[in-house]
Write a protein that holds these residues in place. Structure first.
Motif, PDB file in Angstrom:
ATOM      1  N   ALA A 327     -53.985 -68.167 -28.875  1.00 36.60           N
ATOM      2  CA  ALA A 327     -55.285 -68.689 -29.290  1.00 36.60           C
ATOM      3  C   ALA A 327     -56.326 -68.450 -28.201  1.00 36.60           C
ATOM      4  O   ALA A 327     -56.976 -69.367 -27.707  1.00 36.60           O
ATOM      5  N   GLY A 328     -56.497 -67.192 -27.863  1.00 37.94           N
ATOM      6  CA  GLY A 328     -57.431 -66.785 -26.816  1.00 37.94           C
ATOM      7  C   GLY A 328     -57.176 -65.344 -26.447  1.00 37.94           C
ATOM      8  O   GLY A 328     -56.166 -64.768 -26.852  1.00 37.94           O
ATOM      9  N   ALA A 329     -58.051 -64.740 -25.690  1.00 36.03           N
ATOM     10  CA  ALA A 329     -57.879 -63.342 -25.293  1.00 36.03           C
ATOM     11  C   ALA A 329     -58.590 -63.104 -23.971  1.00 36.03           C
ATOM     12  O   ALA A 329     -59.773 -63.387 -23.851  1.00 36.03           O
ATOM     13  N   MET A 330     -57.859 -62.588 -22.989  1.00 33.55           N
ATOM     14  CA  MET A 330     -58.416 -62.312 -21.670  1.00 33.55           C
ATOM     15  C   MET A 330     -58.125 -60.866 -21.274  1.00 33.55           C
ATOM     16  O   MET A 330     -57.175 -60.588 -20.544  1.00 33.55           O
ATOM     17  N   PRO A 331     -58.918 -59.896 -21.774  1.00 32.50           N
ATOM     18  CA  PRO A 331     -58.654 -58.490 -21.455  1.00 32.50           C
ATOM     19  C   PRO A 331     -58.620 -58.220 -19.955  1.00 32.50           C
ATOM     20  O   PRO A 331     -57.859 -57.353 -19.497  1.00 32.50           O
ATOM     21  N   GLU A 332     -59.426 -58.955 -19.195  1.00 32.00           N
ATOM     22  CA  GLU A 332     -59.463 -58.723 -17.753  1.00 32.00           C
ATOM     23  C   GLU A 332     -58.188 -59.159 -17.054  1.00 32.00           C
ATOM     24  O   GLU A 332     -57.969 -58.835 -15.884  1.00 32.00           O
ATOM     25  N   TRP A 333     -57.325 -59.886 -17.760  1.00 32.68           N
ATOM     26  CA  TRP A 333     -56.056 -60.283 -17.158  1.00 32.68           C
ATOM     27  C   TRP A 333     -54.996 -59.187 -17.273  1.00 32.68           C
ATOM     28  O   TRP A 333     -53.930 -59.290 -16.670  1.00 32.68           O
ATOM     29  N   LEU A 334     -55.234 -58.165 -18.096  1.00 34.20           N
ATOM     30  CA  LEU A 334     -54.303 -57.046 -18.176  1.00 34.20           C
ATOM     31  C   LEU A 334     -54.456 -56.146 -16.956  1.00 34.20           C
ATOM     32  O   LEU A 334     -55.553 -55.990 -16.413  1.00 34.20           O
ATOM     33  N   LEU A 335     -53.336 -55.542 -16.524  1.00 32.89           N
ATOM     34  CA  LEU A 335     -53.408 -54.555 -15.451  1.00 32.89           C
ATOM     35  C   LEU A 335     -54.151 -53.310 -15.945  1.00 32.89           C
ATOM     36  O   LEU A 335     -54.237 -53.069 -17.155  1.00 32.89           O
ATOM     37  N   PRO A 336     -54.697 -52.485 -15.039  1.00 32.27           N
ATOM     38  CA  PRO A 336     -55.416 -51.283 -15.479  1.00 32.27           C
ATOM     39  C   PRO A 336     -54.565 -50.364 -16.355  1.00 32.27           C
ATOM     40  O   PRO A 336     -55.077 -49.735 -17.282  1.00 32.27           O
ATOM     41  N   LYS A 337     -53.251 -50.297 -16.060  1.00 33.24           N
ATOM     42  CA  LYS A 337     -52.325 -49.500 -16.864  1.00 33.24           C
ATOM     43  C   LYS A 337     -51.057 -50.313 -17.131  1.00 33.24           C
ATOM     44  O   LYS A 337     -50.736 -51.239 -16.391  1.00 33.24           O
ATOM     45  N   ARG A 338     -50.330 -49.910 -18.169  1.00 34.18           N
ATOM     46  CA  ARG A 338     -49.131 -50.651 -18.551  1.00 34.18           C
ATOM     47  C   ARG A 338     -48.022 -50.502 -17.515  1.00 34.18           C
ATOM     48  O   ARG A 338     -47.894 -49.466 -16.862  1.00 34.18           O
ATOM     49  N   SER A 339     -47.188 -51.523 -17.429  1.00 31.96           N
ATOM     50  CA  SER A 339     -45.980 -51.458 -16.626  1.00 31.96           C
ATOM     51  C   SER A 339     -44.875 -50.752 -17.405  1.00 31.96           C
ATOM     52  O   SER A 339     -44.967 -50.563 -18.621  1.00 31.96           O
ATOM     53  N   TRP A 340     -43.798 -50.403 -16.704  1.00 34.35           N
ATOM     54  CA  TRP A 340     -42.698 -49.653 -17.318  1.00 34.35           C
ATOM     55  C   TRP A 340     -42.052 -50.395 -18.486  1.00 34.35           C
ATOM     56  O   TRP A 340     -41.526 -49.771 -19.419  1.00 34.35           O
ATOM     57  N   HIS A 341     -42.095 -51.716 -18.455  1.00 31.17           N
ATOM     58  CA  HIS A 341     -41.387 -52.493 -19.462  1.00 31.17           C
ATOM     59  C   HIS A 341     -42.215 -52.761 -20.712  1.00 31.17           C
ATOM     60  O   HIS A 341     -41.713 -53.311 -21.686  1.00 31.17           O
ATOM     61  N   THR A 342     -43.486 -52.371 -20.725  1.00 30.16           N
ATOM     62  CA  THR A 342     -44.396 -52.715 -21.825  1.00 30.16           C
ATOM     63  C   THR A 342     -44.305 -51.706 -22.958  1.00 30.16           C
ATOM     64  O   THR A 342     -44.495 -50.509 -22.751  1.00 30.16           O
ATOM     65  N   SER A 343     -44.047 -52.198 -24.172  1.00 33.05           N
ATOM     66  CA  SER A 343     -44.078 -51.351 -25.355  1.00 33.05           C
ATOM     67  C   SER A 343     -45.462 -51.386 -25.998  1.00 33.05           C
ATOM     68  O   SER A 343     -46.081 -50.353 -26.227  1.00 33.05           O
ATOM     69  N   GLN A 344     -45.967 -52.599 -26.290  1.00 30.26           N
ATOM     70  CA  GLN A 344     -47.296 -52.756 -26.863  1.00 30.26           C
ATOM     71  C   GLN A 344     -47.981 -53.943 -26.211  1.00 30.26           C
ATOM     72  O   GLN A 344     -47.342 -54.956 -25.899  1.00 30.26           O
ATOM     73  N   SER A 345     -49.296 -53.834 -26.016  1.00 31.63           N
ATOM     74  CA  SER A 345     -50.047 -54.925 -25.404  1.00 31.63           C
ATOM     75  C   SER A 345     -51.489 -54.862 -25.864  1.00 31.63           C
ATOM     76  O   SER A 345     -52.065 -53.772 -25.961  1.00 31.63           O
ATOM     77  N   LEU A 346     -52.058 -56.024 -26.152  1.00 30.76           N
ATOM     78  CA  LEU A 346     -53.450 -56.092 -26.583  1.00 30.76           C
ATOM     79  C   LEU A 346     -53.969 -57.507 -26.318  1.00 30.76           C
ATOM     80  O   LEU A 346     -53.255 -58.486 -26.532  1.00 30.76           O
ATOM     81  N   ALA A 347     -55.184 -57.595 -25.845  1.00 26.84           N
ATOM     82  CA  ALA A 347     -55.780 -58.898 -25.544  1.00 26.84           C
ATOM     83  C   ALA A 347     -56.750 -59.283 -26.650  1.00 26.84           C
ATOM     84  O   ALA A 347     -57.949 -59.000 -26.587  1.00 26.84           O
ATOM     85  N   VAL A 348     -56.211 -59.910 -27.695  1.00 25.45           N
ATOM     86  CA  VAL A 348     -57.019 -60.445 -28.794  1.00 25.45           C
ATOM     87  C   VAL A 348     -56.419 -61.786 -29.205  1.00 25.45           C
ATOM     88  O   VAL A 348     -55.218 -62.013 -29.045  1.00 25.45           O
ATOM     89  N   PRO A 349     -57.221 -62.706 -29.739  1.00 25.95           N
ATOM     90  CA  PRO A 349     -56.632 -63.924 -30.298  1.00 25.95           C
ATOM     91  C   PRO A 349     -55.652 -63.565 -31.410  1.00 25.95           C
ATOM     92  O   PRO A 349     -55.947 -62.715 -32.252  1.00 25.95           O
ATOM     93  N   HIS A 350     -54.498 -64.211 -31.436  1.00 25.28           N
ATOM     94  CA  HIS A 350     -53.441 -63.745 -32.332  1.00 25.28           C
ATOM     95  C   HIS A 350     -52.374 -64.805 -32.539  1.00 25.28           C
ATOM     96  O   HIS A 350     -52.337 -65.828 -31.854  1.00 25.28           O
ATOM     97  N   PHE A 351     -51.486 -64.509 -33.462  1.00 26.32           N
ATOM     98  CA  PHE A 351     -50.210 -65.203 -33.579  1.00 26.32           C
ATOM     99  C   PHE A 351     -49.164 -64.168 -33.944  1.00 26.32           C
ATOM    100  O   PHE A 351     -49.480 -63.026 -34.308  1.00 26.32           O
ATOM    101  N   VAL A 352     -47.898 -64.544 -33.824  1.00 27.54           N
ATOM    102  CA  VAL A 352     -46.781 -63.661 -34.151  1.00 27.54           C
ATOM    103  C   VAL A 352     -46.045 -64.267 -35.334  1.00 27.54           C
ATOM    104  O   VAL A 352     -45.764 -65.469 -35.356  1.00 27.54           O
TER     105      VAL A 352
END
Length: 389
Positions: A327-352
């Protein structure tokens, strides 16, 4: 005047019981009435006949503010309706309902649930003044889940009584009348007494486990493993002899469920700020006993990992780590590029949304406007071999 200020809301569903909770503006006596109805092509709520009275449950406490009553002798996977009533010492009465609820699905029956978090943790950054929270609850309702997991930070400051209404119970008031939920402690809850007062989780409430359908769930308290004055380091707290560490092992040893899901607040893996690597000390235990998914939050983004085992990508026996900082989104909290373990990542308000059906776990990430932006599937054969799609 007597009024209901929180709820009613549903807690701790089993195949034979459900707990109803609500808070009144002043001490009052309380009761719950339960109804059952046959389904027809058209009629009462959700195409049901007008419900017939089934039972009345009266509180053993004469007058209280936070009400907790459990109805029992239900049939598994069945739809019921309920009404709650309270009456103060002056004879003023208030009621709410009827609302539908389902008893829990038994083993072998498909089920679905949603996952989100940060309804309060995002509040300091939220220029919408809580509209995101309301949007997320409304979108989850569209998917009609059996229950919801909240992965911590429901409030901004758990010690402040008003925060529980502002960030959680008010935005979710319609949703929570018919959808039971579970939560783990986040750092914003501050391990405050309100968490223990408002929720009817199994003792000691900051960690517990439960079954729903073919899934075994384990809730852990990462804020107990990593104390506030030691963050982000465990400082020797993740070890044999520590209460919930031993609980995790015993609990995983005791279950034969097809699927195993663990949820706690601090993320062992996220390619963003606030990754808490000391939580990886739990990974060998979860790997040994076949955990399938770990849900986390804390970093206010969405992220799904590749399946991981022994700190490496493993598409045969790995665990998928999902950060549902919803229930929030902080794009600036993501690293400039993905780490080796990341498959998908996005900073938007969401649920799973997760659907468990036969030998499949279907995972979908949905934003606050209802748009699907990530999906995955885990398939498990009869011998326990996993496939990832």
């Amino acid at each position: 005047m007597l009024s209901i200020v929180k709820g009613p809301y549903l807690q701790w569903p089993t195949i034979a019981s459900m707990t109803m909770m609500w808070e009144t503006s002043e001490p009052a006596a309380s009761r719950v009435e339960v109804f059952i109805a046959e389904r027809i092509h058209s009629g009462y709520q959700g195409n049901y006949k007008k419900p017939e009275h089934l039972m009345t449950i009266v509180s053993n406490e004469s007058h209280t503010v936070i009400h907790q009553l459990t109805v029992t002798n239900l049939e598994a996977g069945t739809t019921y309706f309920y009404l709650v009533f309270s009456e103060n010492e002056h004879g003023e009465r208030v009621q709410s309902g009827p609302y539908p609820f389902n008893s829990a699905a038994p083993k072998g029956q498909p089920c679905s649930f949603t996952v989100t978090s940060e309804t309060g943790g995002y509040s300091g950054f939220d220029s919408t003044h809580g509209q995101i929270n309301t949007n997320i609850f409304k979108q989850m309702q569209r998917y009609r889940p059996d229950f919801t997991l909240f992965v911590g930070d429901l409030v901004n400051d758990g010690r402040k009584y008003e925060d529980w209404g502002t960030y959680f119970f008010e935005p979710g008031k319609d949703y929570l009348t018919n959808t039971p939920f579970y939560s783990c402690l986040g750092n914003h809850e501050c391990n405050a007494s309100w968490y223990y007062d408002f929720f009817a989780f199994a003792p000691p409430k900051n960690y517990y486990s439960f079954d729903y359908g073919d899934i075994h769930f384990i809730c852990l308290d990462s804020t107990d493993f990593i104390k506030p004055d030691q963050y982000p380091h465990a400082a020797g707290e993740i070890r044999p002899g520590q209460a919930q560490y031993d609980f995790l092992i015993r609990d995983l040893q005791s279950t034969s469920a097809k699927w195993k899901i663990v949820f706690f607040h601090y993320p062992p893996y996220v390619s963003g700020g606030y990754q808490v690597e000391d939580m990886r000390q739990l990974c060998p235990i979860m790997e040994k006993y076949g955990v399938d998914i770990v849900f986390n939050s804390h970093t206010i983004v969405y992220e799904r990992s590749h399946p991981i085992r022994s700190n490496e990508i493993d598409y045969e026996d790995g665990i998928v780590y999902i950060v549902a900082g919803g229930a929030g989104a902080m794009p600036e909290w993501l690293l400039p590029k993905r780490s080796w373990h990341t498959s998908q990542s996005l900073a938007v308000p969401h649920f799973v949304q997760v659907v468990a059906v036969e030998d499949n776990l279907e995972i979908r990430a949905i934003d606050e406007e209802g748009r699907l932006f990530d999906s995955a599937r885990i398939r498990k054969s009869a011998n326990g071999q996993k496939s990832f799609f």
